[in-house]
Structures are given as C-alpha cells and as structure tokens.
Design a protein around this motif. Structure first.
Motif, PDB file in Angstrom:
ATOM      1  N   LEU A  95       0.826  -1.209   0.000  1.00  0.00           N
ATOM      2  CA  LEU A  95       0.000   0.000   0.000  1.00  0.00           C
ATOM      3  C   LEU A  95       0.860   1.259   0.000  1.00  0.00           C
ATOM      4  N   PRO A  96       0.363   2.305  -0.649  1.00  0.00           N
ATOM      5  CA  PRO A  96       1.148   3.551  -0.652  1.00  0.00           C
ATOM      6  C   PRO A  96       1.090   4.210   0.722  1.00  0.00           C
ATOM      7  N   GLY A  97       2.223   4.563   1.223  1.00  0.00           N
ATOM      8  CA  GLY A  97       2.283   5.225   2.524  1.00  0.00           C
ATOM      9  C   GLY A  97       2.268   6.726   2.337  1.00  0.00           C
ATOM     10  N   ARG A  98       1.104   7.273   2.049  1.00  0.00           N
ATOM     11  CA  ARG A  98       0.999   8.695   1.747  1.00  0.00           C
ATOM     12  C   ARG A  98       0.475   9.451   2.955  1.00  0.00           C
ATOM     13  N   ARG A  99       1.119  10.549   3.253  1.00  0.00           N
ATOM     14  CA  ARG A  99       0.630  11.440   4.305  1.00  0.00           C
ATOM     15  C   ARG A  99      -0.437  12.346   3.717  1.00  0.00           C
ATOM     16  N   PRO A 100      -1.324  12.881   4.551  1.00  0.00           N
ATOM     17  CA  PRO A 100      -2.374  13.770   4.021  1.00  0.00           C
ATOM     18  C   PRO A 100      -1.827  15.151   3.680  1.00  0.00           C
ATOM     19  N   ARG A 101      -1.015  15.193   2.630  1.00  0.00           N
ATOM     20  CA  ARG A 101      -0.383  16.441   2.212  1.00  0.00           C
ATOM     21  C   ARG A 101      -0.265  16.465   0.697  1.00  0.00           C
ATOM     22  N   HIS A 102      -0.203  17.667   0.150  1.00  0.00           N
ATOM     23  CA  HIS A 102       0.055  17.888  -1.270  1.00  0.00           C
ATOM     24  C   HIS A 102       1.216  18.868  -1.374  1.00  0.00           C
ATOM     25  N   SER A 103       1.835  18.910  -2.516  1.00  0.00           N
ATOM     26  CA  SER A 103       2.925  19.870  -2.718  1.00  0.00           C
ATOM     27  C   SER A 103       2.489  20.926  -3.724  1.00  0.00           C
ATOM     28  N   MET A 104       3.199  22.036  -3.692  1.00  0.00           N
ATOM     29  CA  MET A 104       2.933  23.136  -4.615  1.00  0.00           C
ATOM     30  C   MET A 104       4.220  23.454  -5.358  1.00  0.00           C
ATOM     31  N   PRO A 105       4.117  23.773  -6.645  1.00  0.00           N
ATOM     32  CA  PRO A 105       5.338  24.091  -7.398  1.00  0.00           C
ATOM     33  C   PRO A 105       5.924  25.436  -6.962  1.00  0.00           C
ATOM     34  N   SER A 106       7.251  25.460  -6.932  1.00  0.00           N
ATOM     35  CA  SER A 106       7.961  26.690  -6.592  1.00  0.00           C
ATOM     36  C   SER A 106       9.360  26.611  -7.207  1.00  0.00           C
ATOM     37  N   LEU A 109      11.680  27.011  -3.539  1.00  0.00           N
ATOM     38  CA  LEU A 109      11.426  26.274  -2.306  1.00  0.00           C
ATOM     39  C   LEU A 109      10.729  24.952  -2.585  1.00  0.00           C
ATOM     40  N   ALA A 110      10.738  24.081  -1.597  1.00  0.00           N
ATOM     41  CA  ALA A 110       9.915  22.869  -1.615  1.00  0.00           C
ATOM     42  C   ALA A 110       8.723  23.167  -0.714  1.00  0.00           C
ATOM     43  N   VAL A 111       7.534  23.339  -1.302  1.00  0.00           N
ATOM     44  CA  VAL A 111       6.358  23.771  -0.557  1.00  0.00           C
ATOM     45  C   VAL A 111       5.410  22.590  -0.377  1.00  0.00           C
ATOM     46  N   VAL A 112       5.057  22.299   0.893  1.00  0.00           N
ATOM     47  CA  VAL A 112       4.141  21.216   1.231  1.00  0.00           C
ATOM     48  C   VAL A 112       2.956  21.834   1.967  1.00  0.00           C
ATOM     49  N   VAL A 113       1.738  21.440   1.553  1.00  0.00           N
ATOM     50  CA  VAL A 113       0.523  21.973   2.155  1.00  0.00           C
ATOM     51  C   VAL A 113      -0.269  20.816   2.735  1.00  0.00           C
ATOM     52  N   ASP A 114      -0.697  20.965   3.976  1.00  0.00           N
ATOM     53  CA  ASP A 114      -1.501  19.951   4.638  1.00  0.00           C
ATOM     54  C   ASP A 114      -2.890  19.903   4.008  1.00  0.00           C
ATOM     55  N   ASP A 115      -3.483  18.717   3.921  1.00  0.00           N
ATOM     56  CA  ASP A 115      -4.798  18.574   3.303  1.00  0.00           C
ATOM     57  C   ASP A 115      -5.899  19.326   4.065  1.00  0.00           C
ATOM     58  N   GLU A 116      -5.728  19.507   5.373  1.00  0.00           N
ATOM     59  CA  GLU A 116      -6.727  20.273   6.134  1.00  0.00           C
ATOM     60  C   GLU A 116      -6.751  21.730   5.693  1.00  0.00           C
ATOM     61  N   VAL A 117      -5.595  22.267   5.358  1.00  0.00           N
ATOM     62  CA  VAL A 117      -5.520  23.649   4.877  1.00  0.00           C
ATOM     63  C   VAL A 117      -6.211  23.759   3.521  1.00  0.00           C
ATOM     64  N   LEU A 118      -5.981  22.776   2.654  1.00  0.00           N
ATOM     65  CA  LEU A 118      -6.646  22.780   1.346  1.00  0.00           C
ATOM     66  C   LEU A 118      -8.155  22.627   1.500  1.00  0.00           C
ATOM     67  N   ALA A 119      -8.606  21.789   2.433  1.00  0.00           N
ATOM     68  CA  ALA A 119     -10.042  21.617   2.664  1.00  0.00           C
ATOM     69  C   ALA A 119     -10.661  22.912   3.171  1.00  0.00           C
ATOM     70  N   SER A 120      -9.939  23.609   4.030  1.00  0.00           N
ATOM     71  CA  SER A 120     -10.429  24.894   4.528  1.00  0.00           C
ATOM     72  C   SER A 120     -10.517  25.931   3.410  1.00  0.00           C
ATOM     73  N   ALA A 121      -9.534  25.933   2.511  1.00  0.00           N
ATOM     74  CA  ALA A 121      -9.559  26.865   1.375  1.00  0.00           C
ATOM     75  C   ALA A 121     -10.723  26.557   0.445  1.00  0.00           C
ATOM     76  N   ALA A 122     -11.000  25.271   0.229  1.00  0.00           N
ATOM     77  CA  ALA A 122     -12.128  24.888  -0.629  1.00  0.00           C
ATOM     78  C   ALA A 122     -13.449  25.302   0.002  1.00  0.00           C
ATOM     79  N   ALA A 123     -13.605  25.071   1.301  1.00  0.00           N
ATOM     80  CA  ALA A 123     -14.839  25.451   1.989  1.00  0.00           C
ATOM     81  C   ALA A 123     -15.023  26.968   1.980  1.00  0.00           C
ATOM     82  N   ARG A 124     -13.926  27.701   2.174  1.00  0.00           N
ATOM     83  CA  ARG A 124     -14.010  29.164   2.163  1.00  0.00           C
ATOM     84  C   ARG A 124     -14.415  29.681   0.788  1.00  0.00           C
TER      85      ARG A 124
END
Length: 194
Positions: A95-106, A109-124
C-alpha cells in the motif's frame, strides 16, 4: 536537472510519504533472530551437541507433532495470528504510505501543504460564492479529489454550480501536485438555525 531540483524533489517525497524504515527494521530483526536460531540448531545437530540438556532434534520433532496433540482452536488461533502479521507486513509493503499532504510548485522552495488547509480553502471559496455562513460548508481533501458539502438553512436555494466554479478557480491558483478535482454537493435536508 540542477542539484536544487533533486534536493527539493527528495524533500517533497519525504514530507508527503510515510517512512517504512521502522517496520522494515523490526521485520528484518525478527527474520534475523529466526535465521540465527535455525542456523544454531543446525550446527548443534551437525556437531551432535545438546543445549542445556536438550537435543535440538527433539525440539523440532515436538514442534512438528504439536498440532496433532493440541486443541484445534489453539492451532487455528496461532494460525490466525501468524496470518494477520503476514497481512500487516504485506500491506505495509504494497500500500502507498501517503501522508495527508500535497505539494505546490515553486522555483526556489519545496512547498508542502496539509490537506486540512486545502479543505479549509475549498470550503471558504464555496462559502464566499454562495454567501453561506461559516458552519454551512465542509470540505475534505483526498488524494485526487476535494469534496465540499453545502448545508444551507432550510428553504434556502444554493447555487452549487457557482460554488464548484469558485472551488475550481481556487485550486487552479493553488496548483497542488497531484492535481485535485472538485466535487460540490448540497445536502438535501436544510439546517434549522435556532
């Protein structure tokens, strides 16, 4: 590819995936103990020696004959425990051992965003497009989807298409990797605010 790109890719991989080194070390140590015991027993048999007055051949013969003399529930229980351990190790490896995070191109820098932050942005974004209250939108983010649930007050009509467009625009600006696709749903039963 520059050295910075390789470093950023390695950092992103470490931050978005779970390390399997602990389970690998534990499995290898258990395998090493079993292998050492088998080799030690084989050497003792070859040299015709006993350990603490016990012949290794008698131990092997007793282990082979043990299932015939035991209660079937004990044999099935031990087999089930061994099967569960095997399934856990297999799942850890497959099984893939994936953390609940996504990355953003830069570029820098190496930018990592938590999925809760993305969910909050979508809800907003959906809440802004529909003019609902803060408790009326809930967002969740999966590997490739973002799911927004709108819970308007009873009798209020909500433009779900406008909410989906707003979430799509938000994630087009964020540009997360891997890309996510928005899905907006309106709950059929409205809230009653008191």
């Amino acid at each position: 590819m520059t050295e910075h790109d390789a470093f950023a890719r390695r950092v992103l991989r470490r931050e978005t995936h779970v390390s399997r080194s602990v389970s690998t070390v534990v499995a290898m140590l258990l395998l090493l103990v079993v292998a050492a015991a088998a080799v030690s027993a084989a050497v003792l048999v070859f040299l015709d020696q006993r350990v603490l007055g016990i012949d290794p051949r008698d131990v092997v013969d007793a282990a082979v004959a043990a299932p015939r003399g035991l209660d079937p529930t004990v044999v099935v229980g031990v087999g089930a425990v061994v099967a569960v351990i095997g399934l856990v190790l297999l799942a850890k490896g497959v099984l893939p051992g994936r953390r609940p995070r996504h990355s953003m191109p830069s570029d820098r820098l190496a930018v990592v965003v938590d999925d809760e932050v993305l969910a909050s942005a979508a809800a907003r974004a959906a809440r802004t497009a529909t003019r609902l209250g803060p408790d009326a939108t809930v967002g969740t983010v999966g590997r490739r989807t973002v799911d927004v649930v709108l819970r308007p007050a009873a009798g209020v009509d909500v433009p779900a298409v406008a909410a989906k467009d707003a979430v799509d625009r938000e994630f087009a600006e964020i540009d997360v990797v891997p890309a996510v696709h928005a899905r907006v749903r309106v709950q059929p039963t409205g809230r009653v605010d008191g």
